[in-house]
Design a protein around this motif. Structure first.
Motif, PDB file in Angstrom:
ATOM      1  N   ALA A  79      45.658  31.509  47.982  1.00 23.43           N
ATOM      2  CA  ALA A  79      45.434  30.474  49.039  1.00 23.43           C
ATOM      3  C   ALA A  79      46.606  29.761  49.613  1.00 23.43           C
ATOM      4  CB  ALA A  79      43.938  29.437  48.720  1.00 23.43           C
ATOM      5  N   TRP A  80      47.583  29.668  48.850  1.00 24.57           N
ATOM      6  CA  TRP A  80      48.596  28.805  49.151  1.00 24.57           C
ATOM      7  C   TRP A  80      49.975  29.664  49.868  1.00 24.57           C
ATOM      8  CZ3 TRP A  80      48.008  23.827  48.834  1.00 24.57           C
ATOM      9  CH2 TRP A  80      47.038  23.388  48.133  1.00 24.57           C
ATOM     10  N   LEU A  81      50.375  28.827  50.780  1.00 24.12           N
ATOM     11  CA  LEU A  81      51.681  29.013  51.405  1.00 24.12           C
ATOM     12  C   LEU A  81      52.737  28.106  50.796  1.00 24.12           C
ATOM     13  CD1 LEU A  81      53.876  29.947  53.534  1.00 24.12           C
ATOM     14  CD2 LEU A  81      52.823  28.375  55.044  1.00 24.12           C
ATOM     15  N   GLY A  82      53.814  28.402  50.068  1.00 18.96           N
ATOM     16  CA  GLY A  82      54.757  27.649  49.695  1.00 18.96           C
ATOM     17  C   GLY A  82      55.974  27.424  50.809  1.00 18.96           C
ATOM     18  N   VAL A  83      56.270  26.438  51.442  1.00 18.13           N
ATOM     19  CA  VAL A  83      57.253  26.138  52.272  1.00 18.13           C
ATOM     20  C   VAL A  83      58.556  25.693  51.583  1.00 18.13           C
ATOM     21  CG1 VAL A  83      58.079  24.889  54.361  1.00 18.13           C
ATOM     22  CG2 VAL A  83      55.713  25.570  54.009  1.00 18.13           C
ATOM     23  N   TYR A 134      71.035  28.713  55.566  1.00 12.52           N
ATOM     24  CA  TYR A 134      70.393  28.192  54.593  1.00 12.52           C
ATOM     25  C   TYR A 134      71.517  27.452  53.621  1.00 12.52           C
ATOM     26  CZ  TYR A 134      68.792  28.293  49.492  1.00 12.52           C
ATOM     27  OH  TYR A 134      68.539  27.849  48.387  1.00 12.52           O
ATOM     28  N   CYS A 135      72.592  28.506  53.367  1.00  9.19           N
ATOM     29  CA  CYS A 135      73.632  27.948  52.422  1.00  9.19           C
ATOM     30  C   CYS A 135      74.342  26.496  53.101  1.00  9.19           C
ATOM     31  CB  CYS A 135      74.641  28.909  52.127  1.00  9.19           C
ATOM     32  SG  CYS A 135      74.058  30.030  50.864  1.00  9.19           S
ATOM     33  N   ILE A 136      74.576  26.460  54.360  1.00  9.65           N
ATOM     34  CA  ILE A 136      75.096  25.499  54.971  1.00  9.65           C
ATOM     35  C   ILE A 136      74.133  24.138  54.630  1.00  9.65           C
ATOM     36  CG2 ILE A 136      75.616  24.467  57.365  1.00  9.65           C
ATOM     37  CD1 ILE A 136      76.440  26.943  58.121  1.00  9.65           C
ATOM     38  N   GLY A 137      72.867  24.263  54.839  1.00 11.10           N
ATOM     39  CA  GLY A 137      71.865  23.259  54.545  1.00 11.10           C
ATOM     40  C   GLY A 137      71.909  22.745  53.267  1.00 11.10           C
ATOM     41  N   GLU A 138      72.014  23.757  52.556  1.00 16.15           N
ATOM     42  CA  GLU A 138      71.810  23.307  50.828  1.00 16.15           C
ATOM     43  C   GLU A 138      73.424  22.779  50.286  1.00 16.15           C
ATOM     44  OE1 GLU A 138      69.476  23.060  48.954  1.00 16.15           O
ATOM     45  OE2 GLU A 138      67.896  23.986  50.413  1.00 16.15           O
ATOM     46  N   GLU A 139      74.455  22.866  51.387  1.00 14.01           N
ATOM     47  CA  GLU A 139      75.827  22.713  51.077  1.00 14.01           C
ATOM     48  C   GLU A 139      76.125  23.541  49.711  1.00 14.01           C
ATOM     49  OE1 GLU A 139      75.899  18.285  50.513  1.00 14.01           O
ATOM     50  OE2 GLU A 139      75.777  17.971  52.855  1.00 14.01           O
ATOM     51  N   ALA A 140      75.826  24.713  49.586  1.00  8.94           N
ATOM     52  CA  ALA A 140      76.250  25.488  48.499  1.00  8.94           C
ATOM     53  C   ALA A 140      77.665  26.028  48.649  1.00  8.94           C
ATOM     54  CB  ALA A 140      75.167  26.866  48.443  1.00  8.94           C
ATOM     55  N   ALA A 181      63.696  28.357  57.659  1.00 14.08           N
ATOM     56  CA  ALA A 181      62.655  27.914  56.582  1.00 14.08           C
ATOM     57  C   ALA A 181      62.185  29.180  55.982  1.00 14.08           C
ATOM     58  CB  ALA A 181      61.402  27.266  57.001  1.00 14.08           C
ATOM     59  N   LEU A 182      61.654  29.157  54.592  1.00  9.14           N
ATOM     60  CA  LEU A 182      61.158  30.160  53.907  1.00  9.14           C
ATOM     61  C   LEU A 182      59.605  29.927  53.458  1.00  9.14           C
ATOM     62  CD1 LEU A 182      61.570  32.803  51.867  1.00  9.14           C
ATOM     63  CD2 LEU A 182      61.910  31.411  50.524  1.00  9.14           C
ATOM     64  N   GLY A 183      58.693  31.014  53.695  1.00 12.20           N
ATOM     65  CA  GLY A 183      57.566  30.799  53.167  1.00 12.20           C
ATOM     66  C   GLY A 183      57.099  31.995  52.348  1.00 12.20           C
ATOM     67  N   ILE A 193      62.086  37.243  44.568  1.00  9.94           N
ATOM     68  CA  ILE A 193      60.805  36.798  44.923  1.00  9.94           C
ATOM     69  C   ILE A 193      59.782  38.182  45.083  1.00  9.94           C
ATOM     70  CG2 ILE A 193      59.284  35.685  46.537  1.00  9.94           C
ATOM     71  CD1 ILE A 193      61.994  34.027  47.352  1.00  9.94           C
ATOM     72  N   ASP A 194      58.760  38.138  44.575  1.00  6.54           N
ATOM     73  CA  ASP A 194      57.825  39.321  44.479  1.00  6.54           C
ATOM     74  C   ASP A 194      56.377  39.144  45.083  1.00  6.54           C
ATOM     75  OD1 ASP A 194      56.761  37.874  42.522  1.00  6.54           O
ATOM     76  OD2 ASP A 194      56.905  39.470  40.884  1.00  6.54           O
ATOM     77  N   ARG A 195      56.380  38.038  45.553  1.00  5.89           N
ATOM     78  CA  ARG A 195      55.128  37.626  46.466  1.00  5.89           C
ATOM     79  C   ARG A 195      55.597  37.727  47.998  1.00  5.89           C
ATOM     80  NH1 ARG A 195      54.494  36.946  41.218  1.00  5.89           N
ATOM     81  NH2 ARG A 195      52.661  36.058  40.378  1.00  5.89           N
ATOM     82  N   PRO A 196      54.741  38.082  48.700  1.00  7.84           N
ATOM     83  CA  PRO A 196      54.786  38.098  50.215  1.00  7.84           C
ATOM     84  C   PRO A 196      55.610  36.972  50.599  1.00  7.84           C
ATOM     85  CG  PRO A 196      52.544  38.628  49.907  1.00  7.84           C
ATOM     86  CD  PRO A 196      53.157  38.205  48.526  1.00  7.84           C
ATOM     87  N   CYS A 197      56.573  37.170  51.289  1.00  7.32           N
ATOM     88  CA  CYS A 197      57.453  36.142  51.850  1.00  7.32           C
ATOM     89  C   CYS A 197      57.826  36.293  53.426  1.00  7.32           C
ATOM     90  CB  CYS A 197      58.636  35.894  51.153  1.00  7.32           C
ATOM     91  SG  CYS A 197      59.750  37.252  50.745  1.00  7.32           S
ATOM     92  N   ALA A 198      58.255  35.245  54.068  1.00  5.14           N
ATOM     93  CA  ALA A 198      58.563  35.418  55.524  1.00  5.14           C
ATOM     94  C   ALA A 198      60.079  34.528  55.744  1.00  5.14           C
ATOM     95  CB  ALA A 198      57.538  34.761  56.271  1.00  5.14           C
ATOM     96  N   TYR A 199      61.036  34.936  55.963  1.00  2.48           N
ATOM     97  CA  TYR A 199      62.275  34.277  56.433  1.00  2.48           C
ATOM     98  C   TYR A 199      62.018  34.004  57.816  1.00  2.48           C
ATOM     99  CZ  TYR A 199      64.104  36.051  52.136  1.00  2.48           C
ATOM    100  OH  TYR A 199      64.259  36.097  50.803  1.00  2.48           O
ATOM    101  N   ALA A 200      62.010  32.555  58.237  1.00  4.29           N
ATOM    102  CA  ALA A 200      61.715  32.101  59.635  1.00  4.29           C
ATOM    103  C   ALA A 200      62.989  31.663  60.003  1.00  4.29           C
ATOM    104  CB  ALA A 200      60.744  30.997  59.648  1.00  4.29           C
TER     105      ALA A 200
END
Length: 282
Positions: free
Chosen positions: A210-214, A163-169, A203-205, A184-191
């Protein structure tokens, strides 16, 4: 879902990317995270309690960021209050930055388009870390490549490195980004998609209601346009259905036409846009 409520979606997105410091100002939220990412270091101006005059609120926001060594930044969407805020900031010399599209899609459509041949193992595993579940899905994402996406509910160092490579962090920002993720305190998934034992796409979800944030969709250059990102989003969509979600949203910058093409192929359409107004420091 014919109409999207920008205020509701902006509230969900606020929770999905939590700043280190969030201060309430007459309905607005002043966010600060050491200057790392615009979202976490800008005013969320999407509610108005009506206790303060607008000029007082803008001045207070500017003072808040000045005290932290940053310029004042406002994230402006159709939910901004008051509706004329964008025009007023422009008149005061705030520059227009980073126009972004908020796009949405039904989870069923993402799964259909992203993994029509998806075979779902739907297995819940107990990992060495107590309470961490991992779901495995494989998707025939293209004739040339079949990618398997692994989902984990806990922060993962290999995921974060890519992720840091992609964000050039740079290293100085990495700790701040990690802290945001771990708040993050909502249900999340590290894909993650692997090839030859190494992570090649992540990717992160994050689910709320009703909403999945990508978020944070990254594929290494050598593996782009081969279906890895499609497999990631299809896997996240299937996971989010298990959490009770029905739709997904994401934010993509207007200049990022390759990403827009990817998301359009998965059924995403633009619900509305936002941009930033930045107080230039001379």
């Amino acid at each position: 879902m014919a109409w999207i409520d920008p205020l509701h979606l902006e509230t969900v997105a606020l929770h999905a990317w939590p700043a280190a410091e969030i201060v309430e100002l007459d309905g607005w939220r002043l966010r600060h995270a050491s200057g790392v990412t615009r979202r976490a270091n800008s005013v969320w101006p999407n509610a108005a309690a009506g206790r303060l005059a607008l000029a007082e609120k803008i001045a207070a926001a500017e003072a808040f960021y000045a005290n932290r060594g940053q310029p004042a930044i406002f994230q402006i969407s159709p939910a901004a209050q008051p509706p004329e805020l964008d025009a007023i900031l422009a008149e005061q010399g705030y520059a227009f930055h980073a126009p972004t599209r908020v796009q949405t899609a039904a989870l069923t459509e993402i799964i259909r388009r992203g993994g029509a041949e998806m075979q779902r193992h739907a297995e819940e595993e107990q990992t060495e870390q107590a309470g961490q579940a991992s779901a495995h899905l494989s998707a025939s994402a293209s004739p040339r490549q079949a990618f398997a996406a692994t989902l984990a509910s806990a922060f993962d160092a290999a995921w974060f490195e890519l992720y840091c490579i992609g964000e050039e962090a740079p290293p100085a920002q990495a700790a701040v980004r990690q802290a945001i993720l771990q708040r993050i305190d909502r249900p999340c998934a590290y894909a993650t998609v692997h090839r030859d034992g190494a992570a090649i796409a992540v990717a992160l979800g994050v689910v709320e209601g009703a909403w999945l944030g990508v978020f944070n969709v990254v594929t290494l250059p050598a593996y782009r346009r081969q279906g890895a990102a499609r497999a990631l989003l299809a896997a996240l969509a299937a996971w989010a259905q298990d959490q009770g979600a029905t739709h997904a949203y994401l934010q993509v910058m207007e200049r990022n036409t390759p990403a827009q093409a990817l998301y359009a192929g998965l059924g995403f359409t633009t619900a509305y846009g936002y941009h930033y107004r930045v107080r230039e420091v001379g």
